[in-house]
Design a protein around this motif. Structure first.
Motif, PDB file in Angstrom:
ATOM      1  N   PRO A  28      11.632   4.522 -29.896  1.00 47.01           N
ATOM      2  CA  PRO A  28      10.569   5.729 -29.070  1.00 47.01           C
ATOM      3  C   PRO A  28       9.918   5.284 -27.843  1.00 47.01           C
ATOM      4  O   PRO A  28       9.494   3.913 -27.259  1.00 47.01           O
ATOM      5  N   ALA A  29       9.704   6.459 -27.078  1.00 50.01           N
ATOM      6  CA  ALA A  29       8.255   5.595 -25.429  1.00 50.01           C
ATOM      7  C   ALA A  29       7.156   5.146 -26.778  1.00 50.01           C
ATOM      8  O   ALA A  29       7.192   5.761 -27.420  1.00 50.01           O
ATOM      9  N   GLY A  30       6.858   3.870 -26.163  1.00 47.52           N
ATOM     10  CA  GLY A  30       5.563   3.603 -26.075  1.00 47.52           C
ATOM     11  C   GLY A  30       4.257   3.523 -25.440  1.00 47.52           C
ATOM     12  O   GLY A  30       3.579   3.021 -25.951  1.00 47.52           O
ATOM     13  N   ALA A  31       4.214   4.568 -24.960  1.00 42.30           N
ATOM     14  CA  ALA A  31       3.271   4.133 -23.296  1.00 42.30           C
ATOM     15  C   ALA A  31       1.906   5.418 -23.281  1.00 42.30           C
ATOM     16  O   ALA A  31       0.771   5.534 -23.098  1.00 42.30           O
TER      17      ALA A  31
ATOM     18  N   ASP B 249      11.416   1.704 -22.525  1.00 44.39           N
ATOM     19  CA  ASP B 249      12.867   1.668 -21.637  1.00 44.39           C
ATOM     20  C   ASP B 249      13.979   3.150 -22.066  1.00 44.39           C
ATOM     21  O   ASP B 249      13.258   4.021 -21.911  1.00 44.39           O
ATOM     22  N   LEU B 250      14.821   2.665 -22.630  1.00 42.17           N
ATOM     23  CA  LEU B 250      15.517   3.863 -22.753  1.00 42.17           C
ATOM     24  C   LEU B 250      14.518   5.319 -23.573  1.00 42.17           C
ATOM     25  O   LEU B 250      14.894   6.302 -22.980  1.00 42.17           O
ATOM     26  N   GLY B 251      14.073   4.531 -24.582  1.00 47.80           N
ATOM     27  CA  GLY B 251      12.867   5.868 -24.572  1.00 47.80           C
ATOM     28  C   GLY B 251      11.988   6.714 -23.952  1.00 47.80           C
ATOM     29  O   GLY B 251      11.654   7.792 -24.106  1.00 47.80           O
ATOM     30  N   MET B 252      11.781   5.931 -22.863  1.00 41.38           N
ATOM     31  CA  MET B 252      11.284   6.320 -22.143  1.00 41.38           C
ATOM     32  C   MET B 252      11.598   7.462 -21.328  1.00 41.38           C
ATOM     33  O   MET B 252      10.759   8.500 -20.941  1.00 41.38           O
ATOM     34  N   THR B 253      12.625   7.402 -21.202  1.00 41.44           N
ATOM     35  CA  THR B 253      13.585   7.837 -19.873  1.00 41.44           C
ATOM     36  C   THR B 253      13.609   9.593 -21.154  1.00 41.44           C
ATOM     37  O   THR B 253      13.995  10.357 -20.509  1.00 41.44           O
ATOM     38  N   LEU B 254      14.220   9.210 -22.266  1.00 40.97           N
ATOM     39  CA  LEU B 254      14.602  10.291 -22.793  1.00 40.97           C
ATOM     40  C   LEU B 254      13.625  11.024 -23.238  1.00 40.97           C
ATOM     41  O   LEU B 254      13.310  12.456 -23.108  1.00 40.97           O
ATOM     42  N   TRP B 255      12.280  10.148 -23.413  1.00 36.20           N
ATOM     43  CA  TRP B 255      11.014  11.199 -22.852  1.00 36.20           C
ATOM     44  C   TRP B 255      10.718  12.049 -22.095  1.00 36.20           C
ATOM     45  O   TRP B 255      10.558  13.447 -22.147  1.00 36.20           O
ATOM     46  N   LEU B 256      10.814  11.501 -21.115  1.00 36.81           N
ATOM     47  CA  LEU B 256      11.224  12.183 -19.810  1.00 36.81           C
ATOM     48  C   LEU B 256      11.721  13.642 -19.606  1.00 36.81           C
ATOM     49  O   LEU B 256      11.723  14.205 -19.424  1.00 36.81           O
ATOM     50  N   ILE B 257      13.027  13.457 -19.906  1.00 39.11           N
ATOM     51  CA  ILE B 257      14.067  14.302 -20.630  1.00 39.11           C
ATOM     52  C   ILE B 257      13.629  15.404 -20.835  1.00 39.11           C
ATOM     53  O   ILE B 257      14.146  16.672 -20.528  1.00 39.11           O
ATOM     54  N   SER B 258      13.096  15.048 -21.792  1.00 41.09           N
ATOM     55  CA  SER B 258      13.059  16.400 -23.213  1.00 41.09           C
ATOM     56  C   SER B 258      11.675  16.526 -22.622  1.00 41.09           C
ATOM     57  O   SER B 258      11.937  17.995 -22.509  1.00 41.09           O
TER      58      SER B 258
ATOM     59  N   LEU C  68       7.749   0.843 -15.252  1.00 40.47           N
ATOM     60  CA  LEU C  68       9.098  -0.349 -15.855  1.00 40.47           C
ATOM     61  C   LEU C  68       9.023  -0.752 -16.884  1.00 40.47           C
ATOM     62  O   LEU C  68       9.320  -0.869 -17.370  1.00 40.47           O
ATOM     63  N   PRO C  69      10.655  -0.056 -17.113  1.00 39.06           N
ATOM     64  CA  PRO C  69      11.812  -0.282 -17.873  1.00 39.06           C
ATOM     65  C   PRO C  69      11.760  -1.739 -19.111  1.00 39.06           C
ATOM     66  O   PRO C  69      11.426  -1.722 -19.975  1.00 39.06           O
ATOM     67  N   LYS C  70      11.517  -2.215 -17.989  1.00 42.42           N
ATOM     68  CA  LYS C  70      11.620  -3.686 -18.594  1.00 42.42           C
ATOM     69  C   LYS C  70       9.771  -4.252 -19.010  1.00 42.42           C
ATOM     70  O   LYS C  70       9.838  -5.431 -19.656  1.00 42.42           O
ATOM     71  N   ALA C  71       8.691  -3.620 -19.560  1.00 37.52           N
ATOM     72  CA  ALA C  71       8.044  -3.948 -19.020  1.00 37.52           C
ATOM     73  C   ALA C  71       7.906  -3.825 -21.228  1.00 37.52           C
ATOM     74  O   ALA C  71       6.870  -4.959 -21.576  1.00 37.52           O
ATOM     75  N   MET C  72       7.949  -3.157 -22.103  1.00 40.47           N
ATOM     76  CA  MET C  72       8.082  -3.860 -23.005  1.00 40.47           C
ATOM     77  C   MET C  72       9.482  -2.532 -23.720  1.00 40.47           C
ATOM     78  O   MET C  72       9.841  -2.058 -22.826  1.00 40.47           O
TER      79      MET C  72
END
Lengths: 195, 630
Positions: B162-165, B184-193, B176-180
């Motif tokens: 999941p998102a980790g920021a 990545d995809l977890g962050m995208t899902l966080w935003l959609i959610s 930055l999806p490549k930052a950690m």
């Protein structure tokens, strides 16, 4: 028991709260634009990145189109109140058509911005990206607005009670006039920040 | 078609039968796609409790890591697989745990779970309306919330986790999806959610405001509304004004992440490669985020305040102290909450003068907060207190609000904040003042209104006391020591304290905190058992088990569409006539007209009612004459 029934009928037909829901929705949506324009101010102010461009003239045309559509919306509402349902439908159709024309002109505006002026969405000067965000978020609202107009049209063709017809028309007018005013706000905001 | 409408339709056809025989709900319309506000309230509550349990388990996982950073627990690998290689939490998964714990607690439990449950249940019942302004939108609100919850949890099942920021998802890390892994995809899902969640929150809030303003029963003017309704109403206004701002911030973040724009990004070197972004400002995101984020903490605490006010007044058998002051301080908090967001950003290089402005507005919020606190204490003072579990949790809420609020004054100070920013001091502060306090407010509400949620059942008192005392003591044991860690400079969100020799001395404290957290977690099992078993086996309650004045207790025990059979009761008085001198019972429900309580009426009951005052004076005169004869 009779009185109770009458009372409940009143409960059921009380459309004022639903209309108020629309007003609140308008407030919420206004806050999105307020946030985006504030974001622009913070960004442009903090970095000395102004827009540095002259907005394409096409936006003047789209602005007149949407102002005109507000006028036809008003005419439609007035016709509905005067029980002139054919005129109501005619003006509603006109409003929908002008809404679609506005949409097309805005997208054409993007075309001019990118292909003619070289101002891209992906841009090291995010002030210029903001133009696309403002217009894009507004166009999303326009799509929703056209759907609300179409639903008012649908109701008017279905011969529903006049109270329902007027209610749908009012919902549609509140939203559509809001979209008009919102675009004028955004346009003036961009014009004032051109340099 | 709205099921509420359906009932009225049937009522018109055969009006000899009672109202309650007219339900023809299928399982789907009654329990799943229900448009009834009471069922939607239960859906919100049970989803909220589920999310709370999940978030709590996440917190226990990272607490174990903090207490035993160098130990390996093979069980963790069995449970978590690649997220805990060799039985130790993966450092990036640790960050995800912290992030998702924060997100779920702040948004899913204390915003949707709290407002969604109690605004839905109590606004129509306490204002006297049949249902919400738009039952259909209300139903949508729940389904958006459930979708958001499912998407948020689904992010545990993607490759990189999941998102980790952090729950504040500051860019550039989140952009930055490549930052950690957690970007990545977890962050995208966080935003959609979150977009779904905001949709849900707005639909709910719009409904609450419209219902309160338009659908109150006869006699229920704004100054006769219970403080719960005032709190839910102002909370909803906060949500309507602030959540759209988060939408704006999130939209720009999505563009930066997925389209390559530079709203928030500038001069980034990622893995030795210079990224093309330039000219963006991560501070811009913080402005947009905290313009929502700060009102959000009041969205979390204000419903808890409203619930505590009501529960404390009922169980102290006294009118709430300073009703008007309570309302005005809620309004004050609502207004001020929009001009304090900068206190989250004191160390972003903000102009010190601006920092001073935000400091002053922040400290001013202490005034309405203190007004509320003193009023609660004054309500309890010399009350005829009934220590029901709900009352204990309400008192606990006040306790946490005080001890967490005091440290807010430290943190609101722009000079002190340089030292305290991002330390455990902040963690201690907000976990007490909005975490524990809001949770306790919510639990007070659950215990108090359980008979209204589950058709006349009561939760077990003894289990309630057990739940309260363990949770209360353990919450203090968890969060109080964190103040001292923070003062010593221990930063939040660090994976292992043993990596820093200067923090080694806090190891024993970390172990204490973790074991307290585990104990508190176990206490919740008592609550869960109590909550779910009482649905079927709870003691039966009377219609008005707490002898309360508010309107919801005049509705029949068994749920029905439209809430009241026949006409909705009329309201004649404010909701806090407890222990009124001269009256035989220690409570007078809002539905009792003044003409039926002549012996307890007071001149100020007739402030804008000259005819009533005349009758009152006549009655007093006659009464005195009678006394003289005796």
């Amino acid at each position: 028991m009779m009185a109770q029934q009458v009372h409940q009928e009143k409960d059921r037909l009380d459309l004022a709260p639903k209309k108020f829901v629309m007003w609140l929705f308008v407030f919420a949506s206004f806050m999105i634009f307020a946030a985006l324009t504030s974001g622009f101010i913070v960004y442009a102010g903090g970095h000395g990145h102004a827009l540095n461009l002259r907005l394409p003239d096409i936006f003047i045309y789209s602005t007149s189109v949407i102002v005109l559509s507000s006028l036809t919306m008003f005419m439609a509402s007035r016709s509905a109140k005067r029980l002139e349902f054919d005129r109501q439908r005619l003006f509603l159709w006109l409003t929908v058509a002008l809404g679609i024309l506005f949409f097309v002109l805005q997208v054409y505006g993007w075309y001019i911005l990118t292909y003619k002026m070289g101002i891209y969405f992906v841009n090291p000067n995010a002030s210029q990206s903001f133009i696309y965000v403002f217009t894009g978020v507004h166009l999303l609202h326009i799509v929703a607005g056209i759907m609300v107009l179409l639903s008012a049209l649908y109701i008017s063709y279905r011969n529903r009670p006049q109270a329902i017809n007027l209610y749908r028309m009012e919902i549609a007018s509140i939203f559509w006039h809001f979209l008009d005013i919102m675009w004028i706000y955004l346009y003036v905001f961009l014009l004032l920040n051109q340099n | 078609m709205s099921s509420t409408l359906a009932v009225h339709g049937h009522g018109a056809e055969h009006h000899d039968h009672g109202h309650e025989h007219h339900h023809h709900d299928t399982f789907i319309t009654k329990y799943v796609f229900s448009q009834d506000h009471k069922m939607i309230a239960k859906q919100f509550l049970i989803t909220g409790i589920t999310m709370a349990v999940i978030a709590m388990i996440l917190s226990l996982l990272f607490r174990i890591q903090l207490a035993y950073p160098d130990k390996s627990f093979p069980l963790l690998e069995t449970l978590l697989g690649r997220f805990a290689p060799g039985g130790r939490l993966d450092p990036e998964f640790y960050l995800s745990l912290v992030t998702i714990h924060g997100t779920i607690m702040v948004f899913f439990v204390l915003t949707a779970g709290l407002s969604g449950t109690f605004s839905n249940l109590l606004i129509p019942l306490q204002c006297g309306s049949r249902d919400m302004a738009s039952p259909f939108v209300n139903m949508l609100s729940y389904w958006f919330f459930l979708t958001a919850s499912v998407i948020m949890l689904a992010s545990f099942f993607v490759q990189k986790g999941p998102a980790g920021a952090g729950w504040t998802i500051y860019p550039p890390l989140s952009a930055l999806p490549k930052a950690m892994k957690g970007s990545d995809l977890g962050m995208t899902l966080w935003l959609i959610s979150m977009v779904c969640f905001i949709g849900s929150s707005l639909m709910g809030g719009i409904n609450y405001v419209s219902t309160v303003l338009n659908m109150r029963t006869k006699g229920m003017d704004l100054w006769k509304m219970p403080l719960t309704v005032w709190a839910f109403f102002l909370t909803a206004i906060l949500g309507i004004l602030s959540f759209p701002v988060l939408v704006a911030g999130v939209v720009l973040l999505i563009f930066d992440r997925s389209f390559g724009t530079s709203f928030y990004l500038s001069d980034i070197v990622l893995a030795g490669k210079v990224m093309p972004f330039s000219g963006g400002s991560p501070i811009l995101f913080q402005h947009l985020f905290w313009f929502l984020g700060h009102p959000e903490v009041y969205i979390v605490i204000m419903p808890a305040m409203g619930i505590a006010s009501e529960v404390i007044a009922v169980n102290s058998r006294k009118p709430i102290f300073g009703y008007h002051a309570m309302v005005y301080s809620l309004i004050g908090i609502t207004t001020l909450s929009f001009i304090v967001w900068g206190h989250h950003m004191f160390v972003t290089g903000m102009n010190p003068f601006l920092g001073g402005v935000f400091m002053i507005t922040t400290l001013i919020i202490a005034v309405p907060s203190a007004v509320k606190t003193f009023n609660w204490l004054a309500t309890i003072w010399r009350g005829n207190i009934r220590f029901t579990p709900a009352m204990l949790f309400a008192i606990g809420m006040v306790s946490f609000f005080i001890s967490g609020g005091v440290t807010g004054i430290w943190l609101g100070n722009s000079a002190l904040d340089i030292n305290l920013h991002d330390t455990y001091f902040v963690v201690a502060h907000f976990h007490l003042v909005m975490g524990s306090a809001a949770i306790f407010g919510m639990l007070a509400g659950v215990y108090h209104w359980y008979p209204k949620l589950f058709a006349g059942r009561l939760m077990d008192e003894k289990l309630g006391y057990l739940h309260f005392w363990i949770t209360f003591i353990c919450a203090y044991l968890v969060f109080f020591p964190m103040h001292f860690m923070g003062l010593d400079g221990v930063p939040r969100r660090y994976y292992e304290m043993t990596a820093f020799p200067s923090f080694n001395k806090w190891m024993s404290v970390n172990i204490l905190i973790t074991w307290s957290a585990i104990t508190a977690g176990l206490a919740q099992v008592a609550f869960l058992y109590n909550f779910f078993s009482s649905i079927w086996f709870g003691k039966r309650a009377t219609q008005n088990p707490w002898n309360a004045n508010t309107l919801e207790w005049t509705a029949p025990i068994e749920h029905m569409h439209g809430n009241w059979p026949g006409e909705i009761p009329t309201v004649y008085r404010w909701p806090y006539d407890y222990s009124k001198p001269g009256h035989d019972a220690d409570f007078i429900p809002q539905t009792v007209p003044l003409s039926e309580t002549m012996s307890s009426n007071l001149p100020h009951d007739f402030e804008d009612n000259p005819a009533g005052l005349e009758q009152y004076n006549a009655w007093v005169k006659a009464h005195k004459a009678n006394e003289a004869v005796k």
